[in-house]
Design a protein around this motif. Structure first.
Motif, PDB file in Angstrom:
ATOM      1  N   ALA A  80       0.832  -1.203   0.000  1.00 43.04           N
ATOM      2  CA  ALA A  80       0.000   0.000   0.000  1.00 43.04           C
ATOM      3  C   ALA A  80       0.868   1.254   0.000  1.00 43.04           C
ATOM      4  O   ALA A  80       0.637   2.182  -0.792  1.00 43.04           O
ATOM      5  N   ARG A  81       1.873   1.278   0.852  1.00 41.19           N
ATOM      6  CA  ARG A  81       2.756   2.451   0.919  1.00 41.19           C
ATOM      7  C   ARG A  81       3.504   2.664  -0.388  1.00 41.19           C
ATOM      8  O   ARG A  81       3.737   3.799  -0.794  1.00 41.19           O
ATOM      9  N   SER A  82       3.866   1.580  -1.054  1.00 40.83           N
ATOM     10  CA  SER A  82       4.647   1.717  -2.297  1.00 40.83           C
ATOM     11  C   SER A  82       3.870   2.430  -3.397  1.00 40.83           C
ATOM     12  O   SER A  82       4.472   3.000  -4.304  1.00 40.83           O
ATOM     13  N   ILE A  83       2.529   2.404  -3.331  1.00 39.74           N
ATOM     14  CA  ILE A  83       1.733   3.104  -4.340  1.00 39.74           C
ATOM     15  C   ILE A  83       1.006   4.318  -3.752  1.00 39.74           C
ATOM     16  O   ILE A  83       0.117   4.896  -4.385  1.00 39.74           O
ATOM     17  N   GLY A  84       1.393   4.727  -2.537  1.00 37.70           N
ATOM     18  CA  GLY A  84       0.890   5.954  -1.949  1.00 37.70           C
ATOM     19  C   GLY A  84      -0.485   5.877  -1.331  1.00 37.70           C
ATOM     20  O   GLY A  84      -1.190   6.881  -1.240  1.00 37.70           O
ATOM     21  N   ILE A  85      -0.882   4.696  -0.876  1.00 35.83           N
ATOM     22  CA  ILE A  85      -2.195   4.542  -0.244  1.00 35.83           C
ATOM     23  C   ILE A  85      -2.004   4.242   1.235  1.00 35.83           C
ATOM     24  O   ILE A  85      -1.251   3.335   1.597  1.00 35.83           O
ATOM     25  N   LYS A  86      -2.698   5.009   2.086  1.00 37.15           N
ATOM     26  CA  LYS A  86      -2.669   4.761   3.529  1.00 37.15           C
ATOM     27  C   LYS A  86      -3.858   3.862   3.857  1.00 37.15           C
ATOM     28  O   LYS A  86      -4.956   4.330   4.153  1.00 37.15           O
ATOM     29  N   ALA A  87      -3.630   2.560   3.781  1.00 35.87           N
ATOM     30  CA  ALA A  87      -4.699   1.578   3.974  1.00 35.87           C
ATOM     31  C   ALA A  87      -4.798   1.199   5.450  1.00 35.87           C
ATOM     32  O   ALA A  87      -3.803   0.825   6.062  1.00 35.87           O
ATOM     33  N   PRO A  88      -6.003   1.247   6.012  1.00 36.91           N
ATOM     34  CA  PRO A  88      -6.170   0.851   7.407  1.00 36.91           C
ATOM     35  C   PRO A  88      -6.230  -0.673   7.556  1.00 36.91           C
ATOM     36  O   PRO A  88      -6.551  -1.389   6.612  1.00 36.91           O
ATOM     37  N   VAL A  89      -5.934  -1.150   8.757  1.00 39.49           N
ATOM     38  CA  VAL A  89      -6.073  -2.564   9.081  1.00 39.49           C
ATOM     39  C   VAL A  89      -7.545  -2.807   9.402  1.00 39.49           C
ATOM     40  O   VAL A  89      -8.122  -2.138  10.263  1.00 39.49           O
ATOM     41  N   ARG A  90      -8.149  -3.769   8.690  1.00 35.76           N
ATOM     42  CA  ARG A  90      -9.579  -4.013   8.840  1.00 35.76           C
ATOM     43  C   ARG A  90      -9.909  -5.490   8.736  1.00 35.76           C
ATOM     44  O   ARG A  90      -9.208  -6.256   8.065  1.00 35.76           O
ATOM     45  N   GLU A  91     -11.025  -5.861   9.344  1.00 34.80           N
ATOM     46  CA  GLU A  91     -11.610  -7.186   9.145  1.00 34.80           C
ATOM     47  C   GLU A  91     -12.201  -7.223   7.742  1.00 34.80           C
ATOM     48  O   GLU A  91     -12.755  -6.236   7.253  1.00 34.80           O
ATOM     49  N   SER A  92     -12.102  -8.364   7.092  1.00 34.15           N
ATOM     50  CA  SER A  92     -12.654  -8.536   5.756  1.00 34.15           C
ATOM     51  C   SER A  92     -14.112  -8.085   5.712  1.00 34.15           C
ATOM     52  O   SER A  92     -14.893  -8.407   6.591  1.00 34.15           O
ATOM     53  N   GLY A  93     -14.439  -7.313   4.685  1.00 34.87           N
ATOM     54  CA  GLY A  93     -15.803  -6.834   4.500  1.00 34.87           C
ATOM     55  C   GLY A  93     -16.131  -5.544   5.221  1.00 34.87           C
ATOM     56  O   GLY A  93     -17.148  -4.925   4.947  1.00 34.87           O
ATOM     57  N   LYS A  94     -15.280  -5.089   6.128  1.00 28.27           N
ATOM     58  CA  LYS A  94     -15.504  -3.833   6.874  1.00 28.27           C
ATOM     59  C   LYS A  94     -14.786  -2.704   6.126  1.00 28.27           C
ATOM     60  O   LYS A  94     -13.653  -2.342   6.449  1.00 28.27           O
ATOM     61  N   LEU A  95     -15.444  -2.156   5.127  1.00 26.66           N
ATOM     62  CA  LEU A  95     -14.780  -1.247   4.189  1.00 26.66           C
ATOM     63  C   LEU A  95     -15.101   0.227   4.399  1.00 26.66           C
ATOM     64  O   LEU A  95     -14.521   1.079   3.720  1.00 26.66           O
ATOM     65  N   ASP A  96     -16.012   0.568   5.316  1.00 25.46           N
ATOM     66  CA  ASP A  96     -16.317   1.976   5.553  1.00 25.46           C
ATOM     67  C   ASP A  96     -15.057   2.721   5.966  1.00 25.46           C
ATOM     68  O   ASP A  96     -14.301   2.249   6.817  1.00 25.46           O
ATOM     69  N   GLY A  97     -14.827   3.878   5.356  1.00 26.40           N
ATOM     70  CA  GLY A  97     -13.683   4.696   5.718  1.00 26.40           C
ATOM     71  C   GLY A  97     -12.358   4.257   5.118  1.00 26.40           C
ATOM     72  O   GLY A  97     -11.316   4.810   5.460  1.00 26.40           O
ATOM     73  N   THR A  98     -12.376   3.271   4.246  1.00 30.91           N
ATOM     74  CA  THR A  98     -11.134   2.849   3.589  1.00 30.91           C
ATOM     75  C   THR A  98     -10.912   3.702   2.342  1.00 30.91           C
ATOM     76  O   THR A  98     -11.862   4.212   1.750  1.00 30.91           O
ATOM     77  N   PRO A  99      -9.656   3.848   1.905  1.00 34.95           N
ATOM     78  CA  PRO A  99      -9.391   4.618   0.689  1.00 34.95           C
ATOM     79  C   PRO A  99      -9.710   3.809  -0.565  1.00 34.95           C
ATOM     80  O   PRO A  99      -9.874   2.591  -0.511  1.00 34.95           O
ATOM     81  N   GLY A 100      -9.768   4.488  -1.676  1.00 34.72           N
ATOM     82  CA  GLY A 100     -10.004   3.842  -2.960  1.00 34.72           C
ATOM     83  C   GLY A 100      -8.755   3.834  -3.816  1.00 34.72           C
ATOM     84  O   GLY A 100      -7.669   4.196  -3.376  1.00 34.72           O
TER      85      GLY A 100
END
Length: 190
Positions: A80-100
């Motif tokens: 994620a960092r290598s392509i400039g995305i700050k991805a949060p740690v989440r349980e599968s399927g819990k996508l609210d508030g995640t980046p695109g």
């Protein structure tokens, strides 16, 4: 009593909803299974896509099937960092508030406004396996890996149910930190 579980290292991948499968691969396209995964009914697909972030592109990322209700991209933090995305740690399927990000396939592109995450460490168990291990669905446990780079991972989610089979999922960053090979196992610590 200790309960040992095999580790499955999860490389970067994505799950697609039906509409995105058709946009990326063409109208009427169905995913092409190439290998069954340990989890019942799940499989690796022939299909691959490119994932584009603000700082770069990850090429040839494997799609996993079957189709899901919502598109979800699972990356290790390093990816994620290598392509400039700050991805949060989440349980599968819990996508609210995640980046695109943008997904590029051979027939088209999809621009997601959310769906990129780092998967929360988790252990899959059938109901009988969970009972044997003394845990239940949604418990949070630790796991201990032994060996030259042995360590303990905390905050491991238990996913127990009929659609699960005994396996711990760690991403490649976590596996590398522990020196995991293809035969790695861990002990569940309650």
């Amino acid at each position: 009593m200790s309960y040992t579980v095999k580790i499955g290292l999860s490389n970067k991948h994505l799950h697609l909803k039906d509409a995105d499968i058709e946009t990326l691969f063409g109208p009427g396209h169905k995913l092409t299974p190439t290998k069954d995964l340990v989890q019942p009914g799940q499989f690796a697909c022939e299909e691959k896509v490119d994932i584009v972030g603000p700082k770069g592109t990850l090429k040839g990322i494997r799609v996993l099937g079957p189709a899901r209700p919502e598109t979800q991209i699972e990356l290790a933090m390093t990816d994620a960092r290598s392509i400039g995305i700050k991805a949060p740690v989440r349980e599968s399927g819990k996508l609210d508030g995640t980046p695109g990000c943008k997904i590029i396939g051979p027939a088209g592109e999809v621009e997601l406004d959310h769906g990129v995450m780092v998967a929360l460490r988790h252990v899959h168990l059938s109901p009988a396996q969970a009972e044997e291990a003394g845990v239940k669905d949604k418990d949070i446990v630790s796991i201990k890996l032994e060996g030259e780079r042995g360590l303990i991972f905390d905050n491991v989610l238990v996913r127990a149910g009929d659609a699960h089979e005994r396996e711990i999922h760690l991403d490649t960053d976590e596996g590398n930190a522990a020196g995991c090979g293809s035969d790695a196992t861990a002990i569940i610590i309650k």
